[in-house]
Design a protein around this motif. Structure first.
Motif, mmCIF file in Angstrom:
data_model
loop_
_atom_site.group_PDB
_atom_site.id
_atom_site.type_symbol
_atom_site.label_atom_id
_atom_site.label_comp_id
_atom_site.label_asym_id
_atom_site.label_seq_id
_atom_site.Cartn_x
_atom_site.Cartn_y
_atom_site.Cartn_z
ATOM 1 N N LEU A 135 41.103 9.307 17.833
ATOM 2 C CA LEU A 135 40.698 8.411 18.921
ATOM 3 C C LEU A 135 39.232 8.003 18.855
ATOM 4 O O LEU A 135 38.792 7.177 19.653
ATOM 5 N N LEU A 136 38.488 8.566 17.912
ATOM 6 C CA LEU A 136 37.053 8.304 17.842
ATOM 7 C C LEU A 136 36.711 6.819 17.662
ATOM 8 O O LEU A 136 35.784 6.327 18.323
ATOM 9 N N PRO A 137 37.409 6.061 16.796
ATOM 10 C CA PRO A 137 37.062 4.637 16.665
ATOM 11 C C PRO A 137 37.225 3.846 17.960
ATOM 12 O O PRO A 137 36.596 2.797 18.135
ATOM 13 N N ILE A 138 38.059 4.328 18.876
ATOM 14 C CA ILE A 138 38.314 3.612 20.131
ATOM 15 C C ILE A 138 37.307 4.002 21.209
ATOM 16 O O ILE A 138 36.738 3.143 21.892
ATOM 17 N N PHE A 139 37.067 5.293 21.368
ATOM 18 C CA PHE A 139 36.245 5.776 22.473
ATOM 19 C C PHE A 139 34.880 6.317 22.026
ATOM 20 O O PHE A 139 34.074 6.716 22.864
ATOM 21 N N GLY A 140 34.618 6.351 20.721
ATOM 22 C CA GLY A 140 33.375 6.942 20.230
ATOM 23 C C GLY A 140 32.200 5.990 20.263
ATOM 24 O O GLY A 140 32.320 4.806 20.622
ATOM 25 N N THR A 141 31.046 6.501 19.899
ATOM 26 C CA THR A 141 29.818 5.713 19.851
ATOM 27 C C THR A 141 29.044 6.082 18.593
ATOM 28 O O THR A 141 29.255 7.149 18.010
ATOM 29 N N ASP A 142 28.131 5.194 18.200
ATOM 30 C CA ASP A 142 27.325 5.459 16.993
ATOM 31 C C ASP A 142 25.857 5.716 17.305
ATOM 32 O O ASP A 142 25.083 6.035 16.396
ATOM 33 N N GLY A 148 21.236 20.471 17.162
ATOM 34 C CA GLY A 148 22.517 19.795 17.360
ATOM 35 C C GLY A 148 23.511 20.705 18.044
ATOM 36 O O GLY A 148 23.845 21.770 17.502
ATOM 37 N N GLY A 149 23.982 20.313 19.229
ATOM 38 C CA GLY A 149 24.896 21.167 19.980
ATOM 39 C C GLY A 149 26.225 21.364 19.280
ATOM 40 O O GLY A 149 26.722 22.495 19.162
ATOM 41 N N SER A 150 26.839 20.276 18.800
ATOM 42 C CA SER A 150 28.139 20.395 18.127
ATOM 43 C C SER A 150 28.033 21.250 16.876
ATOM 44 O O SER A 150 28.886 22.102 16.609
ATOM 45 N N SER A 151 26.971 21.023 16.098
ATOM 46 C CA SER A 151 26.789 21.787 14.869
ATOM 47 C C SER A 151 26.610 23.269 15.157
ATOM 48 O O SER A 151 27.207 24.123 14.485
ATOM 49 N N LEU A 152 25.814 23.594 16.161
ATOM 50 C CA LEU A 152 25.553 25.000 16.479
ATOM 51 C C LEU A 152 26.810 25.702 16.982
ATOM 52 O O LEU A 152 27.165 26.791 16.513
ATOM 53 N N ILE A 153 27.500 25.092 17.946
ATOM 54 C CA ILE A 153 28.664 25.756 18.543
ATOM 55 C C ILE A 153 29.810 25.849 17.542
ATOM 56 O O ILE A 153 30.467 26.893 17.425
ATOM 57 N N ALA A 154 30.054 24.765 16.794
ATOM 58 C CA ALA A 154 31.101 24.822 15.765
ATOM 59 C C ALA A 154 30.753 25.849 14.691
ATOM 60 O O ALA A 154 31.625 26.565 14.189
ATOM 61 N N PRO A 191 33.347 15.419 16.826
ATOM 62 C CA PRO A 191 34.606 16.096 16.461
ATOM 63 C C PRO A 191 34.639 16.612 15.028
ATOM 64 O O PRO A 191 35.289 17.625 14.761
ATOM 65 N N SER A 192 33.956 15.928 14.106
ATOM 66 C CA SER A 192 34.017 16.358 12.710
ATOM 67 C C SER A 192 33.472 17.766 12.514
ATOM 68 O O SER A 192 33.893 18.476 11.603
ATOM 69 N N GLU A 193 32.523 18.188 13.367
ATOM 70 C CA GLU A 193 31.982 19.544 13.246
ATOM 71 C C GLU A 193 33.027 20.590 13.633
ATOM 72 O O GLU A 193 33.108 21.660 13.037
ATOM 73 N N PHE A 194 33.848 20.269 14.639
ATOM 74 C CA PHE A 194 34.809 21.247 15.138
ATOM 75 C C PHE A 194 36.096 21.274 14.312
ATOM 76 O O PHE A 194 36.791 22.293 14.293
ATOM 77 N N ILE A 195 36.409 20.152 13.650
ATOM 78 C CA ILE A 195 37.667 20.142 12.903
ATOM 79 C C ILE A 195 37.553 20.935 11.610
ATOM 80 O O ILE A 195 38.569 21.400 11.068
ATOM 81 N N LYS A 196 36.336 21.124 11.098
ATOM 82 C CA LYS A 196 36.184 21.808 9.808
ATOM 83 C C LYS A 196 36.682 23.251 9.832
ATOM 84 O O LYS A 196 37.533 23.620 8.993
ATOM 85 N N PRO A 197 36.211 24.113 10.732
ATOM 86 C CA PRO A 197 36.691 25.504 10.670
ATOM 87 C C PRO A 197 38.158 25.657 10.997
ATOM 88 O O PRO A 197 38.860 26.448 10.357
ATOM 89 N N VAL A 198 38.666 24.886 11.983
ATOM 90 C CA VAL A 198 40.078 25.042 12.351
ATOM 91 C C VAL A 198 40.986 24.465 11.268
ATOM 92 O O VAL A 198 42.103 24.964 11.051
ATOM 93 N N PHE A 199 40.523 23.424 10.564
ATOM 94 C CA PHE A 199 41.309 22.901 9.447
ATOM 95 C C PHE A 199 41.450 23.955 8.353
ATOM 96 O O PHE A 199 42.536 24.118 7.769
ATOM 97 N N ARG A 248 30.492 8.533 15.200
ATOM 98 C CA ARG A 248 30.799 9.950 14.976
ATOM 99 C C ARG A 248 30.827 10.781 16.250
ATOM 100 O O ARG A 248 31.178 11.956 16.205
ATOM 101 N N TRP A 249 30.453 10.210 17.397
ATOM 102 C CA TRP A 249 30.252 11.011 18.585
ATOM 103 C C TRP A 249 31.039 10.479 19.778
ATOM 104 O O TRP A 249 31.284 9.273 19.896
ATOM 105 N N TYR A 250 31.387 11.389 20.697
ATOM 106 C CA TYR A 250 31.805 11.048 22.052
ATOM 107 C C TYR A 250 30.601 11.303 22.949
ATOM 108 O O TYR A 250 30.035 12.403 22.939
ATOM 109 N N SER A 251 30.200 10.317 23.706
ATOM 110 C CA SER A 251 29.041 10.458 24.583
ATOM 111 C C SER A 251 29.508 10.702 26.018
ATOM 112 O O SER A 251 30.340 9.957 26.544
ATOM 113 N N PHE A 252 28.966 11.749 26.625
ATOM 114 C CA PHE A 252 29.278 12.074 28.020
ATOM 115 C C PHE A 252 28.055 11.937 28.922
ATOM 116 O O PHE A 252 28.018 12.489 30.016
ATOM 117 N N GLY A 253 27.040 11.231 28.452
ATOM 118 C CA GLY A 253 25.829 11.033 29.241
ATOM 119 C C GLY A 253 24.859 12.186 29.103
ATOM 120 O O GLY A 253 23.791 12.051 28.507
#
Length: 401
Positions: A120-127, A368-374, A145-153, A134-139
């Motif tokens: 869904l990133l191309p529809i709701f994401g931002t650059d 980077g929050g996503s990088s650190l938490i993932a 998402p790419s950071e989180f999909i790596k370990p679970v993949f 590459r990102w979802y912005s929540f203000g």
């Protein structure tokens, strides 16, 4: 009367057994925290903690210029890194307490969620004006998402590959390959060729460890070369980075030029804390080129220490996995630690121009929050999979289980 007599003899038998052999042992399980602390790899945990501390130190050096340009408090990004890093360490600790089966179950659920977010990133994401969605912005924060999909993949693929060795098991190797190609394709569309390469690399490592035929490995190498040729000819983003890497002289006004100059200026001991200039020129000094800040202000010595910490994590993990007899654990652990180590190698290789620019963070050091938490989740999985546990019979190794 007969029943009473039998019960009496039975009770008497237990009493006689206790008199001769002592009371029957009662199984008492250790509390979870002492058992976790006794079985977890504390050297790896300590190395991660030191990487995070170095990341905070470098954030203090690299982020104030960015905060000033954005009209924020001078230590705005330092505070955020401390919060995200704390969450990452908490996620790592909690995940490291899980059993391998629990890691597999949660990773499967997480993989489904992360894959949906990636689709869904191309529809709701931002650059964020960087030319790559590459990102979802929540203000108040953003999620990559790419950071989180790596370990679970990696864990999901390890499960599929290991299941293919069971009698009557699914064609897990081909299924995992198809999943890897789909994910790499979605990442390339962002475009994010660096993360796509990591996905394919980690799958290749696991497949190799599971006994990949030589012909397939050669075919994968040829396909990688072909994909690079197509990307160079049809992606301006990819071609620009390759051209910059292949140029005989580095443009001093590019990110690679600034990073190369900073590393040269730093020398062995650095120019001193806060005295570096590269952070004022590089827009990504606090993320992709954090190692250039370390080299300029603290010298090659700090870079070698950071390298040593990454080496400890990778080598300690591999040493423990060598003793592991569960195929799923071996594959998942190898894939995770290989991805972790190669990501660090790519980030530092870009800074010294050994590799073309990839836009990839240095685990636990870059902001980077996503990088650190993932990263915390990935290291937690590694720690959970490498905890000391009773191993199965040696014959299980010969069967591949």
């Amino acid at each position: 009367m007969a029943q009473t007599s039998k019960m009496g003899r039975s009770t008497g038998g237990f009493k006689m057994t206790e008199m001769v052999h002592g009371p029957l042992p009662v199984e008492v399980r250790d509390p979870i925290l002492p058992r976790w602390w006794r079985t977890v790899d504390r050297w790896t945990m300590a190395s991660v903690l030191f990487l995070f501390i170095f990341g905070l130190i470098l954030a203090l050096a690299a982020s104030p210029p960015l905060a000033e340009r954005n009209n924020l408090d001078a230590f705005h990004y330092v505070h955020r890194q401390a919060v995200f890093g704390g969450l990452a360490l908490l996620a790592m600790t909690i995940t490291s307490m899980m059993s391998p089966d629990t890691v597999r179950r949660w990773a499967t659920v997480g993989f489904g969620c992360a894959l949906l977010a990636l689709i869904l990133l191309p529809i709701f994401g931002t650059d964020f004006g960087k030319g790559a969605t590459r990102w979802y912005s929540f203000g108040f924060a953003s999620v990559q998402p790419s950071e989180f999909i790596k370990p679970v993949f990696v864990v999901f693929s390890a499960w599929l590959i290991s299941a293919s060795f069971e009698p009557g098991g699914p064609p897990g190797r081909m299924m995992s390959f198809a999943v890897a190609v789909v994910i790499a394709g979605f990442l390339a569309l962002q475009p994010d060729f660096g993360q796509a390469s990591l996905i394919l690399f980690s799958w290749g490592v696991m497949y190799f460890c599971a006994g990949a035929p030589l012909l397939f490995i050669l075919s994968m190498a040829a396909a990688t070369v072909l994909a690079g040729f197509v990307a160079y000819n049809y992606s301006e983003h990819f071609a620009r980075r390759i051209d910059g890497y292949m140029a005989a002289d580095v443009d001093p006004n590019t990110q690679l030029g600034y990073a190369a100059n900073a590393i040269q200026e730093g020398g062995l001991f650095g120019v001193g804390t806060g005295e570096g200039s590269v952070k004022w020129s590089l827009p990504d000094a606090h993320t992709d080129f954090i190692i250039a800040v370390a080299a300029e202000e603290y010298g090659v010595l700090m870079v070698l220490v950071i390298l040593g910490l990454f080496a400890v994590i990778v080598l300690r993990t591999l040493a423990r996995l060598v003793q592991e007899r569960n195929l799923f654990v071996r594959l998942a652990g190898t894939g995770l630690v290989s991805m972790f180590g190669v990501q660090a190698m790519i980030n530092m290789g870009v800074a010294v121009r050994l590799l073309p620019a990839k836009g990839m963070t240095l685990p636990f050091v870059s902001y980077g929050g996503s990088s650190l938490i993932a990263g915390g989740i990935a290291l937690g999985m590694i720690l959970a999979l490498t905890r000391s546990r009773p191993q199965g019979a040696l014959s299980a190794v010969m069967r591949g289980y």
